[in-house]
Enzyme design. Structure first.
Site, PDB file in Angstrom:
ATOM      1  CG  ASP A 154       6.669  23.893 -31.923  1.00  0.00           C
ATOM      2  OD1 ASP A 154       6.203  23.035 -32.689  1.00  0.00           O
ATOM      3  OD2 ASP A 154       7.558  23.654 -31.087  1.00  0.00           O
ATOM      4  CG  ASP A 212       5.783  19.846 -35.445  1.00  0.00           C
ATOM      5  OD1 ASP A 212       6.908  20.118 -35.905  1.00  0.00           O
ATOM      6  OD2 ASP A 212       5.615  19.221 -34.382  1.00  0.00           O
ATOM      7  CD  GLU A 213      10.135  23.370 -34.824  1.00  0.00           C
ATOM      8  OE1 GLU A 213      10.440  24.428 -34.225  1.00  0.00           O
ATOM      9  OE2 GLU A 213      10.590  22.248 -34.523  1.00  0.00           O
TER      10      GLU A 213
END
Length: 407
Positions: free
Chosen positions: A22, A112-113
Site C-alpha cells: 500500500d 495505490d494498493e
C-alpha cells in the site's frame, strides 16, 4: 509436512505467503517527490475538499474528505496542491509493473494498493518477508515513493498488518501469533469495520478485536444482523479466505476532479467532465473493454453527494458517445448544482464487457431519421405496403408476402 496455511504446519518463513502493498499518502507523496519544496511540510491535494494528505498533515489533524476551511483551521500552514491525475496514473503504472515482476499473482485493489500471493515462488525465490523488503526497495529506488507492506497468512491479516505498519513500514504477522496481533487492535483498524459498525459495537462497550472475539456468534448477530455478525466473528478469529483473487475483472473504471469552492461557470464544469471522460475512455480502450452505463458523481459545498446514471442503448468505448451521456446527466443535474455549489465532479463507467464482439448501432435516428422515412415510403410506393415491414411483426404472420420485383 507442508507449511502453507492452516492445512499444514503454521511455522516457517513460507507460512505467511500473502503480501499487501500500500503506497503511503499516494497523491501527496507524488507531489512531494516531484516538488522538493513540499518535502517535510504538510501537504493536501485538492481544493475545496481534501483528496489526500501527507503524513505531516495527517499528524496535524487533516483528513481525506475534510473541507478546505476545516483543514486550514486544523493546520494553518497547510499547503494545498491541485491534483495531477495523469502523474498519479503514471506512478501507479510503474509500481504495478514492480508488483507483476515480483509475482504473476497480483490482485489490484485500487490505484495505490494490491495483494500479492507469493506461495508459488517457494522453491525458486526468497521467503515472503524478504520479497516484501526487496519490493519496498525497488519502489523507493525506481519510482521514488514510500510503500508499506504487510505479510501474513491471509489477505485480511496482511491488509491489517500494513495499516499497523504505516507509514513506510514492513510487518509480518506470524501465523502462530495471529490472535496476539489482532485482538489488542481497535475495531476501527479491522478491514471492513467502518464508523457505523464500530459505533454500534461501542454502545456495548466493545472497543477491540479481542472484545468482539470473546462473544458468541449469536450475540454479534443480534447486534449487527446475521450476515454481518457471522462475518465479524470469523474475522476476529482469523477465519478469512487465504487466497488472493487474481482473475476477477474490474467492474468499473472512473476518475474524479476536485474543483474547489465556486461558483464555477457551467462551461468550466462541462470541460472538466469531458476531460475525465477522455481519461476513462482511454483506459477503457486500453483494457479492450466496452461500457454499458455512464455514472456521474457530484460532491457539493455542504459535503453532500449525488449520483446519476444513464444506461446506453449500446455498449461502447466511444469517447463522443460516453461524453454525450455524461454531459446530458450534468445538464439534468443543473438545478441541484446551482443550489448546493459544486466542489467535485467525477465519472465512472460500469457494465464493462470485452470488446471482442461489438455490434455497432445502426444510425437510424437523429438528423437522418427524416431521410430514412422518405426512403421507406418510396420503397412501399413502388413495391407495395408489404415491401418493407418491421421484423417484430414477422412472428405474428404479418408482412410475410414477398413482393414481385419488376423485370
Amino acid at each position: 509436512m507442508d507449511d502453507e496455511g492452516r492445512g499444514g504446519a503454521r511455522t516457517g518463513p513460507w507460512a505467511a505467503p500473502v503480501l499487501h502493498a500500500d503506497l503511503d499518502a499516494f497523491y501527496a507523496a507524488v507531489e512531494q517527490r516531484d516538488d522538493p519544496r513540499l518535502r517535510g511540510v504538510p501537504v493536501a491535494v485538492g481544493g475545496g475538499v481534501v483528496l489526500a494528505a501527507s503524513y505531516e498533515a495527517k499528524r496535524r489533524g487533516v483528513r481525506t474528505a475534510m473541507g478546505g476551511r476545516a483543514a486550514l483551521a486544523a493546520c494553518p500552514d497547510l499547503v494545498f496542491v491541485r491534483p495531477r491525475f495523469e502523474a498519479y496514473t503514471e506512478a501507479s503504472r510503474a509500481v504495478f509493473e514492480i508488483f507483476h515482476a515480483t509475482t504473476p499473482q497480483v490482485q489490484g485493489v485500487s490505484i495505490d494498493e494490491a495483494f500479492l500471493d507469493v506461495r508459488g515462488l517457494r522453491r525458486i525465490d526468497a521467503p515472503p518477508v524478504d520479497l516484501a523488503a526487496r519490493l519496498r526497495a525497488r519502489v523507493r529506488d525506481e519510482v521514488g515513493l514510500p510503500i508499506t507492506v504487510g505479510v501474513a497468512r491471509t489477505p485480511f491479516l496482511a491488509k491489517v498488518a500494513s495499516r499497523v505498519a504505516k507509514p513506510d513500514g514492513l510487518l509480518r504477522v506470524d501465523p502462530d501469533a495471529e490472535d496476539a496481533f489482532l485482538h489488542p487492535l481497535p475495531l476501527e483498524v479491522l478491514w471492513g469495520v467502518g464508523e457505523v459498525t464500530a459505533a454500534k459495537l461501542h454502545v456495548y462497550g466493545l472497543r477491540t478485536a479481542g472484545d468482539v472475539a470473546s462473544l458468541p456468534v449469536g450475540v454479534l448477530a443480534g447486534i449487527l444482523g446475521p450476515a454481518a455478525g457471522r462475518h465479524l466473528h470469523a474475522v476476529v478469529h482469523g477465519r478469512t479466505p487465504e487466497r488472493v483473487v487474481v482473475d476477477r475483472r474490474r467492474s468499473s473504471v472512473g476518475a474524479q476532479r476536485a474543483l474547489g469552492r465556486g461558483p464555477h461557470a457551467p462551461a468550466d464544469v462541462r470541460a472538466a467532465l469531458l476531460g475525465l471522460v477522455d481519461r476513462v475512455g482511454r483506459r477503457l480502450r486500453a483494457g479492450h473493454r466496452t461500457a454499458g452505463t455512464v455514472v456521474l458523481r457530484l460532491r457539493f459545498a455542504d459535503y453532500t453527494a449525488a449520483t446519476r446514471s444513464r444506461t446506453l442503448p449500446q455498449a461502447t468505448a466511444s469517447t463522443p458517445e460516453l461524453g454525450a451521456a455524461a454531459t446530458a446527466l450534468l445538464d439534468a443535474a443543473g438545478p441541484l448544482v446551482a443550489a448546493r455549489g459544486l466542489t467535485l465532479v467525477g465519472v465512472a463507467l460500469t457494465g464493462l464487457a470485452p470488446d471482442t464482439w461489438v455490434q455497432p448501432a445502426l444510425p437510424l435516428g437523429g438528423p437522418d431519421a427524416a431521410g430514412l422515412d422518405g426512403a421507406l415510403d418510396a420503397v412501399r410506393d413502388r413495391f407495395g405496403a408489404a415491401g418493407v415491414t418491421r421484423a417484430s411483426l414477422l412472428h405474428r404472420g404479418e408482412g410475410m408476402a414477398v413482393p414481385l420485383l419488376p423485370e
